[in-house]
Design an enzyme around this catalytic site. Sequence first.
Site, PDB file in Angstrom:
ATOM      1  N   GLN A 165      -4.502 -28.255 -11.088  1.00  0.00           N
ATOM      2  CA  GLN A 165      -4.639 -29.299 -12.011  1.00  0.00           C
ATOM      3  C   GLN A 165      -3.345 -30.424 -11.900  1.00  0.00           C
ATOM      4  O   GLN A 165      -2.391 -30.089 -11.371  1.00  0.00           O
ATOM      5  CB  GLN A 165      -4.800 -28.690 -13.247  1.00  0.00           C
ATOM      6  CG  GLN A 165      -5.756 -27.816 -13.558  1.00  0.00           C
ATOM      7  CD  GLN A 165      -7.126 -28.263 -13.729  1.00  0.00           C
ATOM      8  OE1 GLN A 165      -8.203 -27.487 -13.289  1.00  0.00           O
ATOM      9  NE2 GLN A 165      -7.386 -29.647 -13.796  1.00  0.00           N
ATOM     10  N   TYR A 180       0.214   0.929  14.918  1.00  0.00           N
ATOM     11  CA  TYR A 180      -0.620   0.383  13.931  1.00  0.00           C
ATOM     12  C   TYR A 180      -0.145   1.049  12.373  1.00  0.00           C
ATOM     13  O   TYR A 180      -0.043   2.263  12.243  1.00  0.00           O
ATOM     14  CB  TYR A 180      -1.908   1.223  13.912  1.00  0.00           C
ATOM     15  CG  TYR A 180      -3.033   0.783  13.086  1.00  0.00           C
ATOM     16  CD1 TYR A 180      -3.438  -0.442  12.960  1.00  0.00           C
ATOM     17  CD2 TYR A 180      -3.539   1.980  12.105  1.00  0.00           C
ATOM     18  CE1 TYR A 180      -4.531  -0.745  11.892  1.00  0.00           C
ATOM     19  CE2 TYR A 180      -4.422   1.442  10.938  1.00  0.00           C
ATOM     20  CZ  TYR A 180      -4.913   0.206  10.788  1.00  0.00           C
ATOM     21  OH  TYR A 180      -5.821  -0.260  10.082  1.00  0.00           O
ATOM     22  N   ASP A 198     -15.078   0.671   5.216  1.00  0.00           N
ATOM     23  CA  ASP A 198     -13.785   0.435   4.890  1.00  0.00           C
ATOM     24  C   ASP A 198     -13.767  -1.007   4.330  1.00  0.00           C
ATOM     25  O   ASP A 198     -12.602  -1.714   4.410  1.00  0.00           O
ATOM     26  CB  ASP A 198     -12.547   0.768   5.680  1.00  0.00           C
ATOM     27  CG  ASP A 198     -12.331   2.432   5.582  1.00  0.00           C
ATOM     28  OD1 ASP A 198     -13.210   3.187   5.078  1.00  0.00           O
ATOM     29  OD2 ASP A 198     -11.485   2.615   6.344  1.00  0.00           O
ATOM     30  N   ASP A 203       0.998  -1.217  -0.105  1.00  0.00           N
ATOM     31  CA  ASP A 203       0.159   0.004  -0.089  1.00  0.00           C
ATOM     32  C   ASP A 203       0.800   1.121  -0.128  1.00  0.00           C
ATOM     33  O   ASP A 203       1.731   1.467   1.050  1.00  0.00           O
ATOM     34  CB  ASP A 203      -0.777  -0.024   1.162  1.00  0.00           C
ATOM     35  CG  ASP A 203      -1.647   1.211   1.311  1.00  0.00           C
ATOM     36  OD1 ASP A 203      -1.622   2.261   0.772  1.00  0.00           O
ATOM     37  OD2 ASP A 203      -2.702   1.286   2.266  1.00  0.00           O
ATOM     38  N   GLY A 227      19.222  -5.968   1.008  1.00  0.00           N
ATOM     39  CA  GLY A 227      19.199  -7.334   0.657  1.00  0.00           C
ATOM     40  C   GLY A 227      17.819  -7.860   0.369  1.00  0.00           C
ATOM     41  O   GLY A 227      17.847  -8.177  -0.885  1.00  0.00           O
ATOM     42  N   ASN A 228      16.730  -8.046   0.963  1.00  0.00           N
ATOM     43  CA  ASN A 228      15.459  -8.205   0.513  1.00  0.00           C
ATOM     44  C   ASN A 228      14.350  -7.663   1.512  1.00  0.00           C
ATOM     45  O   ASN A 228      14.692  -6.783   2.229  1.00  0.00           O
ATOM     46  CB  ASN A 228      15.175  -9.949   0.477  1.00  0.00           C
ATOM     47  CG  ASN A 228      15.517 -10.370   1.720  1.00  0.00           C
ATOM     48  OD1 ASN A 228      14.877  -9.926   2.567  1.00  0.00           O
ATOM     49  ND2 ASN A 228      16.204 -11.562   1.935  1.00  0.00           N
ATOM     50  N   ASP A 261      -8.001  -7.123   0.119  1.00  0.00           N
ATOM     51  CA  ASP A 261      -7.655  -5.891   0.881  1.00  0.00           C
ATOM     52  C   ASP A 261      -8.371  -5.917   2.249  1.00  0.00           C
ATOM     53  O   ASP A 261      -9.544  -6.539   2.091  1.00  0.00           O
ATOM     54  CB  ASP A 261      -7.815  -4.766  -0.017  1.00  0.00           C
ATOM     55  CG  ASP A 261      -7.485  -3.496   0.815  1.00  0.00           C
ATOM     56  OD1 ASP A 261      -6.406  -3.396   1.118  1.00  0.00           O
ATOM     57  OD2 ASP A 261      -8.056  -2.382   0.620  1.00  0.00           O
ATOM     58  N   LYS A 262      -7.950  -5.224   3.239  1.00  0.00           N
ATOM     59  CA  LYS A 262      -8.665  -5.162   4.452  1.00  0.00           C
ATOM     60  C   LYS A 262      -8.782  -6.300   5.165  1.00  0.00           C
ATOM     61  O   LYS A 262      -9.716  -6.593   5.889  1.00  0.00           O
ATOM     62  CB  LYS A 262     -10.205  -4.472   4.288  1.00  0.00           C
ATOM     63  CG  LYS A 262      -9.856  -3.060   3.530  1.00  0.00           C
ATOM     64  CD  LYS A 262      -9.247  -2.058   4.324  1.00  0.00           C
ATOM     65  CE  LYS A 262      -9.340  -0.605   3.602  1.00  0.00           C
ATOM     66  NZ  LYS A 262      -8.357  -0.631   2.313  1.00  0.00           N
ATOM     67  N   LYS A 311      -3.657  -3.150   8.079  1.00  0.00           N
ATOM     68  CA  LYS A 311      -3.681  -4.554   7.865  1.00  0.00           C
ATOM     69  C   LYS A 311      -2.490  -4.905   6.753  1.00  0.00           C
ATOM     70  O   LYS A 311      -2.231  -4.330   5.848  1.00  0.00           O
ATOM     71  CB  LYS A 311      -4.930  -5.090   7.750  1.00  0.00           C
ATOM     72  CG  LYS A 311      -5.773  -5.114   8.884  1.00  0.00           C
ATOM     73  CD  LYS A 311      -5.530  -6.535   9.270  1.00  0.00           C
ATOM     74  CE  LYS A 311      -6.423  -6.572  10.577  1.00  0.00           C
ATOM     75  NZ  LYS A 311      -5.649  -6.873  12.042  1.00  0.00           N
ATOM     76  N   ASP A 312      -2.016  -6.213   6.968  1.00  0.00           N
ATOM     77  CA  ASP A 312      -0.892  -6.648   5.891  1.00  0.00           C
ATOM     78  C   ASP A 312      -1.691  -7.152   4.914  1.00  0.00           C
ATOM     79  O   ASP A 312      -1.539  -8.565   4.562  1.00  0.00           O
ATOM     80  CB  ASP A 312       0.163  -7.502   6.524  1.00  0.00           C
ATOM     81  CG  ASP A 312       0.021  -7.597   7.856  1.00  0.00           C
ATOM     82  OD1 ASP A 312      -0.644  -6.722   8.414  1.00  0.00           O
ATOM     83  OD2 ASP A 312       0.510  -8.705   8.555  1.00  0.00           O
TER      84      ASP A 312
END
EC number: 3.1.3.11
Length: 371
Positions: free
Chosen positions: A240, A227, A285, A10, A102-103, A130-131, A230-231
């Site tokens: 298959q 806060y 939201d 985000d 690095g990452n 999302d959310k 959210k992730d």
Amino acid sequence: MITLSIIKADTGGYVGHSAVHPAMMAEARREIERAKGSSLIIDGRVASCGDDVSLIMTHVYGPDAGLIHSFAWDTFQATTRIARELGLYGAGQDLLSDAFSGNLRGMGPGYAELEFEERPSEPVICFLADKTEPGAWNLPLYKIFADPFNTAGLVIDEKMHAGFAFEVYDLFEDKRIVFDCPADLYDMLMYIGAPARYVVHGVHSKTLGHPAAATSTQRLSLIAGKYVGKDDPVMIVRCQSGLPAVGEVLEPFAFPHTVAGAMRGSHHMPLLPVAVADAHTTRFDGPPRVVALGFQVHEGRLVGPRDLFDDPAFDRARAQANEMADYFRRHGPFEPHRLPLEDLEYTTMSELTRRLGHRWTPITTEVATPA
Ligand code: 13P
Ligand code: 13P
Ligand code: MG
Ligand code: MG
Ligand code: MG
Ligand code: MG
């Protein structure tokens, strides 16, 4: 071997936390085209769900590759610049670190990555939500890979009958365990039924030895210590030929199960499966949303996407989710709509404890009788 990576962040909302601005999407697409042009990636797509941008990429560098992660980081810096120019909400929200090293581990963006030997036909589904949080995938992953009432192949396909291994993370203690299902099913459910803490990180086929699914398992609030929203999670599922069929992978989403998220990351609401055109959040939201992008991966190319929830077969789930949203909303600030105190992303409790502490007195057993 090729690697399919979804890396998401985000980097600013339009309007509020509801969607990604088209100028940010265009910028990310330019970056993806440049990365293709320079052969960093084989193929790539840019997609969004709510206010989160996802880079869907194929490449040869494997998971956690510095080159790929730093490309994603730079792209998110570029979309953040646009969000700042336009005064969008929470510009750079998920970029929690000042410099790339690095990452992306622990830096804010989420990622799901699968490295595999491409099969002659390689159907995959990329889920973006999302959310809500990564634990939102626990219930559908259980149904897809362990529930014979969902997945017929567990019973009638020789290549699936031996079951699947689930890798589960404990996000609070930074530990992992592998459950061998079906033998360990009941043990596993004790943990993954608590999705705020225990999250399925990946699934493997026991018969084929192939990786079958990967999720983005980070917890932003634990990274940032405060806060930060959210992730909002992503997930890759291969389908298959000894893995669940496309229809078995989509089937759990016909039940809009309840997830943590929505307003201020602090409420339970149903997960609404939607078409890409509806992948933005509105009411309270939310409700939390999920889109499913289907691809055939061929010689590393992403053939697709097909917008798999853009289908009347999911209308009933959407109607039920909307009814559930009414039901939850009528609880207002009461649990179980509001999350339990320990899971609240926003809280006034520490301030209240300071201000009201002295007014809380011990409950005595003596009953005061009027004279
Ligand atoms: P495969 O074993 O070819 O994946 O067939 C399963 C299927 O598609 C049934 O819906
Ligand atoms: P995001 O994590 O999608 O930014 O949501 C934040 C929020 O608090 C919505 O009410
Ligand atoms: Mg946001
Ligand atoms: Mg979001
Ligand atoms: Mg978020
Ligand atoms: Mg939209």
